[in-house]
Design a protein around this motif. Structure first.
Motif, PDB file in Angstrom:
ATOM      1  N   SER A 149      43.912  34.879  59.147  1.00 55.93           N
ATOM      2  CA  SER A 149      44.363  34.504  57.804  1.00 55.93           C
ATOM      3  C   SER A 149      43.553  35.218  56.728  1.00 55.93           C
ATOM      4  N   SER A 150      42.236  35.393  56.961  1.00 55.29           N
ATOM      5  CA  SER A 150      41.393  36.067  55.974  1.00 55.29           C
ATOM      6  C   SER A 150      41.799  37.520  55.799  1.00 55.29           C
ATOM      7  N   ILE A 151      42.296  38.123  56.867  1.00 48.50           N
ATOM      8  CA  ILE A 151      42.753  39.517  56.779  1.00 48.50           C
ATOM      9  C   ILE A 151      44.100  39.600  56.081  1.00 48.50           C
ATOM     10  N   ILE A 152      45.008  38.695  56.421  1.00 48.99           N
ATOM     11  CA  ILE A 152      46.355  38.735  55.844  1.00 48.99           C
ATOM     12  C   ILE A 152      46.308  38.490  54.341  1.00 48.99           C
ATOM     13  N   VAL A 153      45.421  37.601  53.893  1.00 48.93           N
ATOM     14  CA  VAL A 153      45.323  37.278  52.472  1.00 48.93           C
ATOM     15  C   VAL A 153      44.961  38.509  51.646  1.00 48.93           C
ATOM     16  N   THR A 154      44.260  39.461  52.258  1.00 47.05           N
ATOM     17  CA  THR A 154      43.885  40.673  51.520  1.00 47.05           C
ATOM     18  C   THR A 154      45.098  41.526  51.161  1.00 47.05           C
ATOM     19  N   LEU A 155      46.267  41.171  51.681  1.00 50.40           N
ATOM     20  CA  LEU A 155      47.483  41.885  51.302  1.00 50.40           C
ATOM     21  C   LEU A 155      47.857  41.627  49.848  1.00 50.40           C
ATOM     22  N   GLU A 156      47.421  40.495  49.302  1.00 54.42           N
ATOM     23  CA  GLU A 156      47.857  40.130  47.954  1.00 54.42           C
ATOM     24  C   GLU A 156      47.565  41.198  46.904  1.00 54.42           C
ATOM     25  N   PRO A 157      46.297  41.648  46.737  1.00 53.92           N
ATOM     26  CA  PRO A 157      46.068  42.672  45.715  1.00 53.92           C
ATOM     27  C   PRO A 157      46.807  43.977  45.995  1.00 53.92           C
ATOM     28  N   LEU A 158      47.037  44.281  47.275  1.00 51.35           N
ATOM     29  CA  LEU A 158      47.808  45.487  47.597  1.00 51.35           C
ATOM     30  C   LEU A 158      49.270  45.300  47.216  1.00 51.35           C
ATOM     31  N   PHE A 159      49.801  44.094  47.432  1.00 55.65           N
ATOM     32  CA  PHE A 159      51.157  43.781  46.981  1.00 55.65           C
ATOM     33  C   PHE A 159      51.256  43.932  45.464  1.00 55.65           C
ATOM     34  N   VAL A 160      50.238  43.436  44.751  1.00 54.26           N
ATOM     35  CA  VAL A 160      50.235  43.528  43.292  1.00 54.26           C
ATOM     36  C   VAL A 160      50.249  44.983  42.840  1.00 54.26           C
ATOM     37  N   ALA A 161      49.409  45.802  43.468  1.00 51.31           N
ATOM     38  CA  ALA A 161      49.353  47.218  43.098  1.00 51.31           C
ATOM     39  C   ALA A 161      50.703  47.893  43.319  1.00 51.31           C
ATOM     40  N   LEU A 162      51.364  47.569  44.424  1.00 48.29           N
ATOM     41  CA  LEU A 162      52.678  48.155  44.714  1.00 48.29           C
ATOM     42  C   LEU A 162      53.722  47.682  43.708  1.00 48.29           C
ATOM     43  N   LEU A 163      53.757  46.367  43.443  1.00 42.62           N
ATOM     44  CA  LEU A 163      54.731  45.827  42.507  1.00 42.62           C
ATOM     45  C   LEU A 163      54.466  46.324  41.084  1.00 42.62           C
ATOM     46  N   ALA A 164      53.187  46.471  40.718  1.00 43.33           N
ATOM     47  CA  ALA A 164      52.854  46.988  39.386  1.00 43.33           C
ATOM     48  C   ALA A 164      53.331  48.421  39.225  1.00 43.33           C
ATOM     49  N   TRP A 165      53.268  49.182  40.296  1.00 47.97           N
ATOM     50  CA  TRP A 165      53.770  50.565  40.257  1.00 47.97           C
ATOM     51  C   TRP A 165      55.297  50.586  40.119  1.00 47.97           C
ATOM     52  N   ILE A 166      55.969  49.676  40.812  1.00 47.30           N
ATOM     53  CA  ILE A 166      57.435  49.641  40.786  1.00 47.30           C
ATOM     54  C   ILE A 166      57.960  49.141  39.440  1.00 47.30           C
ATOM     55  N   PHE A 167      57.389  48.041  38.932  1.00 44.59           N
ATOM     56  CA  PHE A 167      57.960  47.382  37.763  1.00 44.59           C
ATOM     57  C   PHE A 167      57.301  47.768  36.444  1.00 44.59           C
ATOM     58  N   HIS A 168      56.048  48.206  36.480  1.00 39.02           N
ATOM     59  CA  HIS A 168      55.333  48.498  35.234  1.00 39.02           C
ATOM     60  C   HIS A 168      54.810  49.930  35.158  1.00 39.02           C
ATOM     61  N   ASP A 169      55.165  50.761  36.128  1.00 39.57           N
ATOM     62  CA  ASP A 169      54.726  52.163  36.141  1.00 39.57           C
ATOM     63  C   ASP A 169      53.208  52.294  36.073  1.00 39.57           C
ATOM     64  N   GLU A 170      52.500  51.346  36.675  1.00 38.05           N
ATOM     65  CA  GLU A 170      51.041  51.418  36.736  1.00 38.05           C
ATOM     66  C   GLU A 170      50.650  52.285  37.927  1.00 38.05           C
ATOM     67  N   VAL A 171      50.115  53.452  37.638  1.00 40.23           N
ATOM     68  CA  VAL A 171      49.757  54.415  38.681  1.00 40.23           C
ATOM     69  C   VAL A 171      48.250  54.434  38.859  1.00 40.23           C
ATOM     70  N   LEU A 172      47.798  54.224  40.095  1.00 41.56           N
ATOM     71  CA  LEU A 172      46.360  54.245  40.366  1.00 41.56           C
ATOM     72  C   LEU A 172      45.825  55.660  40.522  1.00 41.56           C
ATOM     73  N   GLY A 173      46.631  56.570  41.019  1.00 35.54           N
ATOM     74  CA  GLY A 173      46.148  57.912  41.290  1.00 35.54           C
ATOM     75  C   GLY A 173      45.398  57.975  42.613  1.00 35.54           C
ATOM     76  N   VAL A 174      45.033  59.174  43.018  1.00 37.00           N
ATOM     77  CA  VAL A 174      44.352  59.360  44.300  1.00 37.00           C
ATOM     78  C   VAL A 174      43.020  58.612  44.321  1.00 37.00           C
ATOM     79  N   THR A 175      42.267  58.719  43.233  1.00 38.80           N
ATOM     80  CA  THR A 175      40.971  58.041  43.171  1.00 38.80           C
ATOM     81  C   THR A 175      41.140  56.532  43.243  1.00 38.80           C
ATOM     82  N   GLY A 176      42.113  56.019  42.505  1.00 32.01           N
ATOM     83  CA  GLY A 176      42.350  54.584  42.497  1.00 32.01           C
ATOM     84  C   GLY A 176      42.825  54.067  43.832  1.00 32.01           C
ATOM     85  N   ILE A 177      43.721  54.791  44.475  1.00 25.10           N
ATOM     86  CA  ILE A 177      44.217  54.378  45.792  1.00 25.10           C
ATOM     87  C   ILE A 177      43.077  54.377  46.804  1.00 25.10           C
ATOM     88  N   SER A 178      42.244  55.410  46.744  1.00 23.86           N
ATOM     89  CA  SER A 178      41.092  55.472  47.648  1.00 23.86           C
ATOM     90  C   SER A 178      40.149  54.296  47.395  1.00 23.86           C
TER      91      SER A 178
END
Length: 320
Positions: free
Chosen positions: A254-283
């Motif tokens: 469960s502790s590992i699965i919960v870490t999906l949340e911020p990754l889900f947020v980053a993906l959804l922010a890119w889709i709906f708000h055009d928030e791009v992390l870039g290579v440095t941010g993704i790394s």
């Protein structure tokens, strides 16, 4: 166990939508972050009250007796959790407004597990292990990479938003440690209701004094539906799914699965708000996530060895 893992993943996805919907509200209305934090709690409180009543009835039928809510030894730690919750809600949503949903969530949710793993050992009279220290260093490095990426994308250092996200991370760390080491044995939804009620009572005068209610007139039907969504779906439904799944899902998984949340947020922010992390941010996000998994597993192993008596439920398991 598979069903439990899927439920936790779904809960993480629902929690991830909080920052995304909040960003729409901040962009399209004059609603203030502190006002949204209060409204979220107000909408959720009736549902948690019903869950608390049902939970107490089940406990009585099972012979567990009633919880003496007027006992100050029970109320004091829960009030402290409510204080942490109010500051966390406000600082997190302020960070979303001042920066973006992705970077605010990554910082405010990924740093706390590492900080908890580091601080838990001294609280128990032990030194943090080498793995925990390395995880903290990696988390700091990942956070720095996220900040650099945000500067490149925004064209400037959005310092206020970064500081709010760091404040949210610090407060969430205090919330988790208080929940873990000041256990009252109070049932899950009873704890959640009292905690959220306290947080709402703290936020109410703050919002009123800051003029936060003035933005309510700009919401409209769509805005109110978004507020209702945040209060019901990620908050109430997300909790129910998580705690249902925890009955059959190992803590490590469960502790590992919960870490999906911020990754889900980053993906959804890119889709709906055009928030791009870039290579440095993704790394940086990947490094931060790995650090969280390592620190979380270290904490779980400590609990199994009897070094971390986590008998009180964390009433905000990853949800902002």
């Amino acid at each position: 166990m598979i069903r439990g893992a899927l439920l936790i993943a779904l809960a993480a996805l629902l929690w991830a939508t909080t920052g995304i919907v909040a960003k729409f509200l901040f962009n399209d209305t004059d609603l203030q972050p502190l006002a949204l934090a209060l409204l979220r709690l107000v909408v959720a409180l009736p549902f948690f009250f019903l869950l608390m009543v049902a939970e107490l009835r089940r406990n009585r039928r099972a012979g567990g007796g009633s919880v003496k809510l007027l006992n100050w030894r029970i109320l004091l730690p829960l009030a402290a959790l409510g204080l942490f919750q109010s500051v966390y809600q406000g600082s997190y949503l302020l960070a979303v407004d001042l920066t973006g949903a992705g970077i605010a969530t990554l910082i405010s949710l990924c740093l706390p597990p590492v900080m908890v793993a580091l601080l838990a050992a001294p609280l128990l009279g032990e030194r943090p292990g080498l793995v925990t220290v390395l995880a903290l260093i990696a988390a700091i490095g990942g956070t720095a990479m996220l900040v650099v990426s945000d500067m490149d994308t925004a064209g400037r250092l959005r310092l206020a938003g970064i500081l709010m996200a760091l404040l949210a991370a610090l407060v969430y760390t205090g919330f988790t440690l208080t929940s873990r080491y000041n256990s009252t044995g109070t049932p899950v939804f009873t704890t959640a209701f009292i905690c959220f009620l306290t947080a709402a009572l703290i936020l109410l005068p703050v919002v009123a004094a800051s003029g936060g209610f003035r933005g309510l007139g700009t919401l409209g039907l769509q805005g109110w539906l978004m507020v209702g969504y945040i209060g019901v779906v990620p908050t109430c439904l997300g909790y129910v799914l998580f705690f249902t799944a925890m009955k059959t899902t190992p803590a490590t998984l469960s502790s590992i699965i919960v870490t999906l949340e911020p990754l889900f947020v980053a993906l959804l922010a890119w889709i709906f708000h055009d928030e791009v992390l870039g290579v440095t941010g993704i790394s940086g996000a990947i490094i931060l996530t790995i650090a969280v998994i390592v620190a979380s597993n270290s904490g779980v192993r400590g609990k199994r060895a009897g070094t971390s008596p986590d008998t009180a439920p964390d009433t905000s398991p990853g949800t902002p």
